[in-house]
Design a protein around this motif. Structure first.
Motif, PDB file in Angstrom:
ATOM      1  N   ARG A  92      42.206 -68.641  43.000  1.00  0.00           N
ATOM      2  CA  ARG A  92      43.470 -67.940  42.760  1.00  0.00           C
ATOM      3  C   ARG A  92      44.672 -68.757  43.195  1.00  0.00           C
ATOM      4  O   ARG A  92      45.760 -68.626  42.667  1.00  0.00           O
ATOM      5  CB  ARG A  92      43.467 -66.601  43.492  1.00  0.00           C
ATOM      6  CG  ARG A  92      42.462 -65.597  42.922  1.00  0.00           C
ATOM      7  CD  ARG A  92      42.688 -64.217  43.462  1.00  0.00           C
ATOM      8  NE  ARG A  92      44.108 -63.851  43.533  1.00  0.00           N
ATOM      9  CZ  ARG A  92      44.866 -63.547  42.496  1.00  0.00           C
ATOM     10  NH1 ARG A  92      44.362 -63.594  41.268  1.00  0.00           N
ATOM     11  NH2 ARG A  92      46.120 -63.217  42.675  1.00  0.00           N
ATOM     12  N   ARG A  96      40.819 -50.200  44.945  1.00  0.00           N
ATOM     13  CA  ARG A  96      40.458 -48.862  44.471  1.00  0.00           C
ATOM     14  C   ARG A  96      39.013 -48.840  43.963  1.00  0.00           C
ATOM     15  O   ARG A  96      38.258 -47.900  44.237  1.00  0.00           O
ATOM     16  CB  ARG A  96      41.413 -48.419  43.365  1.00  0.00           C
ATOM     17  CG  ARG A  96      42.806 -48.052  43.865  1.00  0.00           C
ATOM     18  CD  ARG A  96      43.614 -47.371  42.771  1.00  0.00           C
ATOM     19  NE  ARG A  96      44.923 -46.972  43.265  1.00  0.00           N
ATOM     20  CZ  ARG A  96      46.018 -47.708  43.176  1.00  0.00           C
ATOM     21  NH1 ARG A  96      45.955 -48.906  42.627  1.00  0.00           N
ATOM     22  NH2 ARG A  96      47.173 -47.264  43.661  1.00  0.00           N
ATOM     23  N   ALA A  97      38.650 -49.860  43.209  1.00  0.00           N
ATOM     24  CA  ALA A  97      37.292 -49.919  42.666  1.00  0.00           C
ATOM     25  C   ALA A  97      36.263 -50.053  43.783  1.00  0.00           C
ATOM     26  O   ALA A  97      35.198 -49.430  43.740  1.00  0.00           O
ATOM     27  CB  ALA A  97      37.174 -51.100  41.692  1.00  0.00           C
ATOM     28  N   ARG A  98      36.592 -50.833  44.803  1.00  0.00           N
ATOM     29  CA  ARG A  98      35.664 -51.029  45.914  1.00  0.00           C
ATOM     30  C   ARG A  98      35.477 -49.741  46.713  1.00  0.00           C
ATOM     31  O   ARG A  98      34.365 -49.400  47.106  1.00  0.00           O
ATOM     32  CB  ARG A  98      36.185 -52.146  46.829  1.00  0.00           C
ATOM     33  CG  ARG A  98      35.145 -52.659  47.819  1.00  0.00           C
ATOM     34  CD  ARG A  98      35.725 -53.761  48.678  1.00  0.00           C
ATOM     35  NE  ARG A  98      34.689 -54.365  49.500  1.00  0.00           N
ATOM     36  CZ  ARG A  98      34.915 -54.967  50.641  1.00  0.00           C
ATOM     37  NH1 ARG A  98      36.142 -55.042  51.125  1.00  0.00           N
ATOM     38  NH2 ARG A  98      33.933 -55.507  51.331  1.00  0.00           N
ATOM     39  N   LEU A 125      46.346 -57.043  41.350  1.00  0.00           N
ATOM     40  CA  LEU A 125      44.910 -57.307  41.349  1.00  0.00           C
ATOM     41  C   LEU A 125      44.253 -56.735  42.603  1.00  0.00           C
ATOM     42  O   LEU A 125      43.179 -56.122  42.546  1.00  0.00           O
ATOM     43  CB  LEU A 125      44.648 -58.813  41.256  1.00  0.00           C
ATOM     44  CG  LEU A 125      43.165 -59.219  41.237  1.00  0.00           C
ATOM     45  CD1 LEU A 125      42.459 -58.605  40.029  1.00  0.00           C
ATOM     46  CD2 LEU A 125      43.020 -60.738  41.228  1.00  0.00           C
ATOM     47  N   LEU A 126      44.889 -56.915  43.752  1.00  0.00           N
ATOM     48  CA  LEU A 126      44.359 -56.359  44.992  1.00  0.00           C
ATOM     49  C   LEU A 126      44.258 -54.846  44.900  1.00  0.00           C
ATOM     50  O   LEU A 126      43.254 -54.248  45.290  1.00  0.00           O
ATOM     51  CB  LEU A 126      45.254 -56.758  46.163  1.00  0.00           C
ATOM     52  CG  LEU A 126      44.934 -56.103  47.512  1.00  0.00           C
ATOM     53  CD1 LEU A 126      43.531 -56.463  47.971  1.00  0.00           C
ATOM     54  CD2 LEU A 126      45.964 -56.497  48.558  1.00  0.00           C
ATOM     55  N   GLU A 165      43.958 -52.959  42.231  1.00  0.00           N
ATOM     56  CA  GLU A 165      42.888 -52.595  41.300  1.00  0.00           C
ATOM     57  C   GLU A 165      41.516 -52.747  41.944  1.00  0.00           C
ATOM     58  O   GLU A 165      40.671 -51.848  41.858  1.00  0.00           O
ATOM     59  CB  GLU A 165      42.988 -53.473  40.045  1.00  0.00           C
ATOM     60  CG  GLU A 165      41.860 -53.257  39.051  1.00  0.00           C
ATOM     61  CD  GLU A 165      41.897 -54.257  37.907  1.00  0.00           C
ATOM     62  OE1 GLU A 165      40.851 -54.453  37.266  1.00  0.00           O
ATOM     63  OE2 GLU A 165      42.971 -54.851  37.664  1.00  0.00           O
ATOM     64  N   ARG A 166      41.297 -53.852  42.604  1.00  0.00           N
ATOM     65  CA  ARG A 166      39.982 -54.113  43.185  1.00  0.00           C
ATOM     66  C   ARG A 166      39.727 -53.259  44.424  1.00  0.00           C
ATOM     67  O   ARG A 166      38.594 -52.843  44.670  1.00  0.00           O
ATOM     68  CB  ARG A 166      39.853 -55.602  43.514  1.00  0.00           C
ATOM     69  CG  ARG A 166      39.814 -56.452  42.258  1.00  0.00           C
ATOM     70  CD  ARG A 166      39.481 -57.892  42.547  1.00  0.00           C
ATOM     71  NE  ARG A 166      39.384 -58.653  41.315  1.00  0.00           N
ATOM     72  CZ  ARG A 166      39.055 -59.947  41.268  1.00  0.00           C
ATOM     73  NH1 ARG A 166      38.807 -60.620  42.397  1.00  0.00           N
ATOM     74  NH2 ARG A 166      38.969 -60.563  40.107  1.00  0.00           N
ATOM     75  N   LEU A 226      36.636 -58.433  47.990  1.00  0.00           N
ATOM     76  CA  LEU A 226      37.747 -58.213  47.077  1.00  0.00           C
ATOM     77  C   LEU A 226      37.906 -59.341  46.058  1.00  0.00           C
ATOM     78  O   LEU A 226      38.297 -59.105  44.909  1.00  0.00           O
ATOM     79  CB  LEU A 226      39.051 -58.068  47.879  1.00  0.00           C
ATOM     80  CG  LEU A 226      39.179 -56.808  48.730  1.00  0.00           C
ATOM     81  CD1 LEU A 226      40.334 -56.943  49.703  1.00  0.00           C
ATOM     82  CD2 LEU A 226      39.372 -55.576  47.836  1.00  0.00           C
ATOM     83  N   PHE A 227      37.617 -60.560  46.484  1.00  0.00           N
ATOM     84  CA  PHE A 227      37.801 -61.730  45.619  1.00  0.00           C
ATOM     85  C   PHE A 227      36.524 -62.566  45.618  1.00  0.00           C
ATOM     86  O   PHE A 227      36.481 -63.649  46.206  1.00  0.00           O
ATOM     87  CB  PHE A 227      38.991 -62.555  46.081  1.00  0.00           C
ATOM     88  CG  PHE A 227      40.276 -61.778  46.173  1.00  0.00           C
ATOM     89  CD1 PHE A 227      40.956 -61.425  45.013  1.00  0.00           C
ATOM     90  CD2 PHE A 227      40.807 -61.385  47.388  1.00  0.00           C
ATOM     91  CE1 PHE A 227      42.139 -60.702  45.071  1.00  0.00           C
ATOM     92  CE2 PHE A 227      41.976 -60.661  47.459  1.00  0.00           C
ATOM     93  CZ  PHE A 227      42.652 -60.310  46.299  1.00  0.00           C
TER      94      PHE A 227
END
Length: 267
Positions: A265, A195-197, A189-190, A192-193, A257-258
């Motif tokens: 979580r 990269r998107a950020r 999850l980290l 993925e996020r 990120l979260f």
């Protein structure tokens, strides 16, 4: 005209540097692990050089002769959680990004000291001052290189030799092609996020040619500064981190990120 040795010239910034410096009339020694990748470059000398190998460094230094300026550009990155890569891969990373420039300095500094002049430019990154999740390995190598360059600057000043850290922000080059991604399910999850950020926040990066021009300008101007902003945004990226206290930086990074919160979580 100066005799300038550049490491990592097969592509990206190294290649752009060779072209720019040659066009300005400098006597350029281009190096890469595979010398055949340099065959089309208009240089005085093209050499095979592996900065992780002592014998290769010694041989290249001997052939290169009296080098006035060393540009330590060779390097690569590993993207992944601290626990993810194999130790052997991390040893190769540090051998290239940190010990490589030191090997080159040890090989070329005696000649510079004998002549009473010279300069070393170490290509670094704003990441050295703003490490974050998944970037720790690369950031650690650049932080170490920055510390060594600061020390070199003081040590070499009485000898007529300068040392400069070139701070890079985002660069549009082939450097990303040399990045090793090491994923772990625990950090999916980290990853993925993150990269998107990065994709969402990324502004127009500097080109390799723009970086080369900035470094060449500093060389032509004479004694380099302690730090040179190689992309025009490097210092601003560092200020984004150093302008915050640790608590604010950590909270802001985790919230980005979260956004749902860590409690959701961790249960």
């Amino acid at each position: 005209m100066a005799r300038i040795l550049v490491t990592g010239c097969s592509s990206g910034i190294g290649r752009a540097l060779v072209m720019e410096l040659s066009q300005r009339g400098h006597d350029v020694v281009a190096t890469a692990r595979r010398a055949e990748t340099l065959a089309d470059l208009p240089v005085a000398l093209a050499l095979s050089l592996d900065v992780t190998d002592d014998a290769s460094v010694a041989a290249a230094a001997q052939v290169a002769g009296d080098v006035d300026i060393l540009i330590n550009n060779a390097g690569f990155s590993i993207w992944g959680a601290v626990e993810a890569p194999a130790i052997a891969d991390l040893e190769r990373l540090f051998s290239t990004n940190v010990l490589g420039p030191i090997r080159m300095a040890k090989a070329l500094l005696p000649g510079m000291r004998a002549r009473g002049r010279g300069a070393i430019y170490n290509i670094s990154s704003a990441a050295a001052k703003r490490s974050t999740g998944l970037l720790g390995h690369y950031a650690a190598t650049k932080a170490a290189l920055d510390a060594y360059t600061d020390a070199l600057r003081i040590e070499l000043a009485p000898l007529g030799i300068a040392a400069c850290t070139v701070v890079l922000g985002a660069v549009e080059s082939s450097f990303g092609d040399n990045r090793t991604d090491v994923s772990m399910d625990a950090y999916a999850l980290l990853e993925e996020r993150a990269r998107a950020r990065i994709a969402a926040s990324r502004k127009a990066p500097a080109t390799a040619q723009q970086v080369a021009s900035r470094i060449a300008d500093a060389i032509d101007a004479g004694r380099p500064p302690l730090r040179l902003d190689g992309t025009g945004d490097g210092f601003a990226l560092i200020a984004q981190r150093t302008g915050q206290d640790d608590e604010s930086w950590e909270a802001g990074t985790l919230a980005g990120l979260f956004p749902e919160g860590l409690a959701a979580r961790t249960g």
